[in-house]
Motif scaffolding. Structure first.
Motif, PDB file in Angstrom:
ATOM      1  N   ARG E  28       0.817  -1.223   0.000  1.00 28.79           N
ATOM      2  CA  ARG E  28       0.000   0.000   0.000  1.00 28.79           C
ATOM      3  C   ARG E  28       0.849   1.271   0.000  1.00 28.79           C
ATOM      4  NH1 ARG E  28      -4.570  -1.857   4.413  1.00 28.79           N
ATOM      5  NH2 ARG E  28      -5.772  -3.151   2.973  1.00 28.79           N
ATOM      6  N   ALA E  52     -12.745  -8.089  -9.931  1.00 25.86           N
ATOM      7  CA  ALA E  52     -12.094  -9.376  -9.649  1.00 25.86           C
ATOM      8  C   ALA E  52     -10.630  -9.381 -10.075  1.00 25.86           C
ATOM      9  CB  ALA E  52     -12.863 -10.506 -10.347  1.00 25.86           C
TER      10      ALA E  52
ATOM     11  N   ILE F  31      -7.429 -11.373  -0.331  1.00 26.68           N
ATOM     12  CA  ILE F  31      -8.578 -10.792  -1.034  1.00 26.68           C
ATOM     13  C   ILE F  31      -9.690 -10.458  -0.036  1.00 26.68           C
ATOM     14  CG2 ILE F  31     -10.409 -11.334  -2.696  1.00 26.68           C
ATOM     15  CD1 ILE F  31      -8.330 -12.597  -4.450  1.00 26.68           C
ATOM     16  N   ALA F  33      -9.262  -9.653   3.073  1.00 26.48           N
ATOM     17  CA  ALA F  33      -8.835  -8.473   3.839  1.00 26.48           C
ATOM     18  C   ALA F  33      -9.021  -7.195   3.027  1.00 26.48           C
ATOM     19  CB  ALA F  33      -7.364  -8.620   4.258  1.00 26.48           C
ATOM     20  N   THR F  34      -8.883  -7.310   1.703  1.00 29.46           N
ATOM     21  CA  THR F  34      -9.011  -6.132   0.839  1.00 29.46           C
ATOM     22  C   THR F  34     -10.477  -5.819   0.558  1.00 29.46           C
ATOM     23  OG1 THR F  34      -6.938  -6.847  -0.200  1.00 29.46           O
ATOM     24  CG2 THR F  34      -8.151  -5.082  -1.291  1.00 29.46           C
ATOM     25  N   GLN F  35     -11.279  -6.844   0.436  1.00 36.42           N
ATOM     26  CA  GLN F  35     -12.725  -6.671   0.194  1.00 36.42           C
ATOM     27  C   GLN F  35     -13.480  -7.505   1.243  1.00 36.42           C
ATOM     28  OE1 GLN F  35     -15.731  -5.702  -0.035  1.00 36.42           O
ATOM     29  NE2 GLN F  35     -15.375  -4.923  -2.119  1.00 36.42           N
ATOM     30  N   VAL F  40     -20.179  -8.898  -1.855  1.00 35.90           N
ATOM     31  CA  VAL F  40     -19.408  -8.452  -3.027  1.00 35.90           C
ATOM     32  C   VAL F  40     -18.483  -9.567  -3.502  1.00 35.90           C
ATOM     33  CG1 VAL F  40     -17.701  -6.801  -3.872  1.00 35.90           C
ATOM     34  CG2 VAL F  40     -19.511  -6.025  -2.327  1.00 35.90           C
ATOM     35  N   LEU F  44     -18.179 -11.340  -7.204  1.00 37.78           N
ATOM     36  CA  LEU F  44     -16.928 -11.382  -7.965  1.00 37.78           C
ATOM     37  C   LEU F  44     -16.513 -12.819  -8.255  1.00 37.78           C
ATOM     38  CD1 LEU F  44     -14.903  -8.546  -6.196  1.00 37.78           C
ATOM     39  CD2 LEU F  44     -16.188  -8.440  -8.336  1.00 37.78           C
ATOM     40  N   VAL F  47     -17.813 -13.940 -11.335  1.00 36.58           N
ATOM     41  CA  VAL F  47     -17.062 -13.390 -12.469  1.00 36.58           C
ATOM     42  C   VAL F  47     -15.808 -14.208 -12.738  1.00 36.58           C
ATOM     43  CG1 VAL F  47     -15.818 -11.371 -13.351  1.00 36.58           C
ATOM     44  CG2 VAL F  47     -17.920 -11.051 -12.019  1.00 36.58           C
ATOM     45  N   TYR F  48     -14.938 -14.331 -11.734  1.00 34.14           N
ATOM     46  CA  TYR F  48     -13.634 -14.943 -12.026  1.00 34.14           C
ATOM     47  C   TYR F  48     -13.727 -16.447 -12.262  1.00 34.14           C
ATOM     48  CZ  TYR F  48     -12.913 -16.264  -7.007  1.00 34.14           C
ATOM     49  OH  TYR F  48     -13.012 -16.784  -5.739  1.00 34.14           O
TER      50      TYR F  48
END
Lengths: 78, 78, 78, 78, 78, 78
Positions: E28, E52, F31, F33-35, F40, F44, F47-48
């Motif tokens: 970050r 994604a 992932i 932790a980020t989202q 959501v 996603l 999608v992936y």
């Protein structure tokens, strides 16, 4: 047909130049194993050979294969 | 024409700066081997030199080539 | 102009923080060598500084440069 | 069904060729674990087998898996 | 403002969990150094947190930062 | 909720298969932790899991996590 993924079944080469050639061949042989149809590969070659991003990505893969081959050969130091 | 993939057929350089120059050259020579037509490469250069994503990817490949060269040179520590 | 690819021609830094700064500089200097026109680089900076994917890719390249620098410095362990 | 991620639960192989085959299998088994539906994977195979960028990326992943396998086998040096 | 790229100026952490946290922070901080405008970063966060491909790429960068941190810590083996 | 980034706070596993499972889990936890929004992430995933390029990129990240885990375990050689 018995597709060979590693020519001569060895990562050892006499020189860095030959190591680089091996890296290029090994990268190609994985693509051949994934897409065995030569006509399709020929069409795709036209695409990537004329696309800047694809050419850079090919360079990326070769650099990674070469890193392994170079380590295998002790970087041809002596 | 006998395309050379590794200038001087060696990963050894005197300094990090020269190692970095070698990394850039080696990255370019793989692209040259994949797309030997100089006119096409010239057109593609116009594309990637003006495209942020492509320039970053070139930096990525050079960083990877350099990692191998730096290891080969013991990181020029002494 | 004699573009320098590795500031001080050395991978050795006193601390991880300085190693990280060097990684960022080395990544930028490759892009500068590939696209020497400062005006073009300025325009591209506007692009990548406002594009999530490009920023992540810059982070990727810096991480790779840093891996090499960290190894060169024995991870600043002692 | 008990999906196996590493065939024979070992990274050791007799030769580089077998190491390369293992790399390809391990790369595929992660995709299978992420998308267990065989019909979907079949459709996607049609996509990536005919897409230059995707084929190059597959080559990239295999090169990375192989780097680990090669290190695990001491590069099959002796 | 004196942006810090490596928290505590050290790659040493007590545990793998803390090493992973450090990897995320270091990833970050490079993005912050490249795009210092907090409002812009906030907008981009909305983009990548809902995309994604971007989330996978963030995972990629963190994995690479972590590889370096893990090596620096001798993999927290003993 | 205290999200754990490294299950059991250790890179040590008994076997390559378990190492591979850990690599997949660690990739997912970044992932998460980020989202952190599960809804959501569920969208996603749709999608992936149906996109060839995204699945290959997931394989790429897992390969990189696994390289670190394999090194931490001495490649489970003995």
């Amino acid at each position: 047909m018995n597709a060979t993924l590693v020519p001569n079944n060895s990562l050892v080469t006499a020189t860095p130049e030959e190591g680089r050639q091996l890296a290029i061949k090994m990268a190609r042989l994985v693509i051949k194993a994934t897409q065995p149809d030569e006509a399709v590969r020929g069409r795709l070659r036209e695409v990537y050979a004329n696309d800047a991003a694809a050419l850079i990505q090919i360079g990326h893969v070769v650099a990674l294969e070469f890193a392994t081959i170079a380590a295998a050969n002790g970087y041809w130091r002596s």
